[in-house]
Scaffold this motif. Structure first.
Motif, mmCIF file in Angstrom:
data_model
loop_
_atom_site.group_PDB
_atom_site.id
_atom_site.type_symbol
_atom_site.label_atom_id
_atom_site.label_comp_id
_atom_site.label_asym_id
_atom_site.label_seq_id
_atom_site.Cartn_x
_atom_site.Cartn_y
_atom_site.Cartn_z
ATOM 1 N N UNK A 20 10.179 5.295 -0.911
ATOM 2 C CA UNK A 20 9.930 4.171 -1.824
ATOM 3 C C UNK A 20 10.471 4.462 -3.209
ATOM 4 N N UNK A 21 10.617 3.405 -3.980
ATOM 5 C CA UNK A 21 11.117 3.563 -5.336
ATOM 6 C C UNK A 21 10.173 4.365 -6.214
ATOM 7 N N UNK B 135 0.844 -1.191 0.000
ATOM 8 C CA UNK B 135 0.000 0.000 0.000
ATOM 9 C C UNK B 135 0.881 1.242 0.000
ATOM 10 N N UNK B 136 0.474 2.248 -0.741
ATOM 11 C CA UNK B 136 1.138 3.550 -0.701
ATOM 12 C C UNK B 136 0.369 4.443 0.263
ATOM 13 N N UNK C 282 -4.532 9.335 -8.752
ATOM 14 C CA UNK C 282 -3.606 10.447 -8.538
ATOM 15 C C UNK C 282 -2.430 10.299 -9.510
ATOM 16 N N UNK C 283 -2.334 11.202 -10.474
ATOM 17 C CA UNK C 283 -1.256 11.131 -11.451
ATOM 18 C C UNK C 283 0.082 11.420 -10.787
ATOM 19 N N UNK C 284 1.181 11.053 -11.454
ATOM 20 C CA UNK C 284 2.501 11.302 -10.882
ATOM 21 C C UNK C 284 2.762 12.795 -10.725
ATOM 22 N N UNK D 175 4.322 4.965 -7.133
ATOM 23 C CA UNK D 175 3.580 5.814 -8.063
ATOM 24 C C UNK D 175 2.477 5.069 -8.800
ATOM 25 N N UNK D 176 2.683 3.789 -9.090
ATOM 26 C CA UNK D 176 1.656 3.026 -9.803
ATOM 27 C C UNK D 176 0.396 2.849 -8.956
#
Length: 355
Positions: A320-321, A230-231, A337-339, A329-330
């Protein structure tokens, strides 16, 4: 007569990449995507390249394109300084006022509180968790003890220092944790130095490699389950958690080679292939992990989910990477939510928490 529209003054952001850790190369891959996603209509990006010896240099975009820092091309050394109550980067006789720092530095001296402490001393906002949250999140031993004390489910583990190396036997570990088990450095990421040990003949090499990356190692129980992540984004009082995603490795586990050296080393399932109720429990637990480890700003929280939908916390990654294959980001893109918007949110959060 029409009035000219006032130009909005850009906010100057220093993006730091490279560093002394074993994740130097991954940092450059992450920084390439971070810089590409930052809205340059809103932000002025200043690059700072940190070589493998820890020296700071004027960064160049070709570093990120080449995936390497060439310190022999006449670039200037960079020094962090404090001038007229503001933080500046000093390059020769030039200074640049810095409004915030975005550390794209995985591992030691970037993710462990060291850089965060420097930013705090100079009063400059820094993307990601605080000194305490960064230090706690980096050390898997300390993090797991805090998670255990908070009654969060984790795999059983043993901890050894280099001074105890001669006392570590395969039989002792197998009796305590079962077989297979994992051997990993306490302070490293990106699966650097991590080994799955299924028989005695693999044990000595796994120990030697883990100790090559740290003075303290973990030996950890194997949990047979899906790798779910999870982000998390936000301050401690208002955390937002992404949809969970699942790593589906084609290797025995999601090793360094599977992540970065094999184009077919893993696939991602977003959302994760788990029941809705389990996904909600994972999201709730991700926020609890952030709170327990004193983290805010951003992090990725990793779990194992068994066939019985039992959830175990694996670890937290406070930087995080951001590579082309990275989950953080994915997961946000899958959550709407876009980058580019993600970068704005991260930088806005950092500036709101000015030391």
């Amino acid at each position: 007569m029409k009035k000219r529209a006032r130009r909005t003054k850009k906010i100057t952001i220093a993006v730091l990449y490279g560093g002394k850790s074993s994740e130097h190369d991954i940092s450059l891959m992450s920084a390439k995507n971070v810089v590409a996603a930052i809205d340059e209509k809103k932000y002025r990006v200043v690059l700072v390249a940190i070589d493998r010896d820890g020296h700071w240099w004027e960064g160049r975009r070709r570093d990120l394109q080449r995936g390497a820092i060439d310190v022999h091309d006449g670039r200037a050394h960079v020094v962090v300084d404090y001038e007229k109550s503001v933080c500046v980067l000093r390059k020769g006789d030039r200074t640049t006022k810095i409004s915030a720092v975005f550390p794209v530095l995985h591992g030691r001296n970037g993710e462990d509180g060291s850089l965060q402490g420097l930013c705090q001393m100079y009063g400059v906002p820094c993307v990601g968790p605080s000194v305490l949250g960064s230090a706690v999140g980096m050390d898997k031993d300390v993090a797991k003890r805090l998670l255990r004390d908070a009654d969060l489910p984790i795999a059983d583990f043993l901890v050894f220092t280099r001074a105890e190396k001669k006392t570590i036997t395969y039989g002792r570990v197998a009796r305590a944790l079962g077989v297979p088990f994992f051997v990993k450095p306490a302070n490293a990421g990106s699966s650097v130095g991590v080994h799955k040990v299924a028989k005695q003949g693999e044990f000595a090499a796994a120990l030697a490699d883990a100790f090559r990356h740290d003075e303290k190692i973990l030996v950890e129980q194997y949990i047979d389950g899906k790798e779910v992540e999870c982000a998390v984004l936000g301050s401690s009082s208002a955390l937002t958690v992404s949809v969970p995603g699942e790593i589906v490795p084609t290797h025995d586990f999601y090793s360094y080679d599977a992540k970065y050296n094999d184009d077919h080393g893993a696939t991602m399932a977003i959302p994760a292939r788990i029941p809705v109720s389990t996904a909600r429990a994972v999201q709730t637990m991700a926020a609890k992990v952030m709170e327990t480890l004193c983290c805010d700003g951003m992090a990725r929280v990793d779990f194992f989910v068994t066939i019985k939908n039992e959830i175990y916390v694996n670890e937290i990654n406070t930087i995080p990477g951001f590579t082309a294959i990275s989950m953080y980001p994915k997961l946000w893109e899958a959550s709407g939510l876009s980058q580019k918007r993600l970068m704005i949110k991260l930088l806005t959060l950092a500036c709101a928490q000015k030391p």
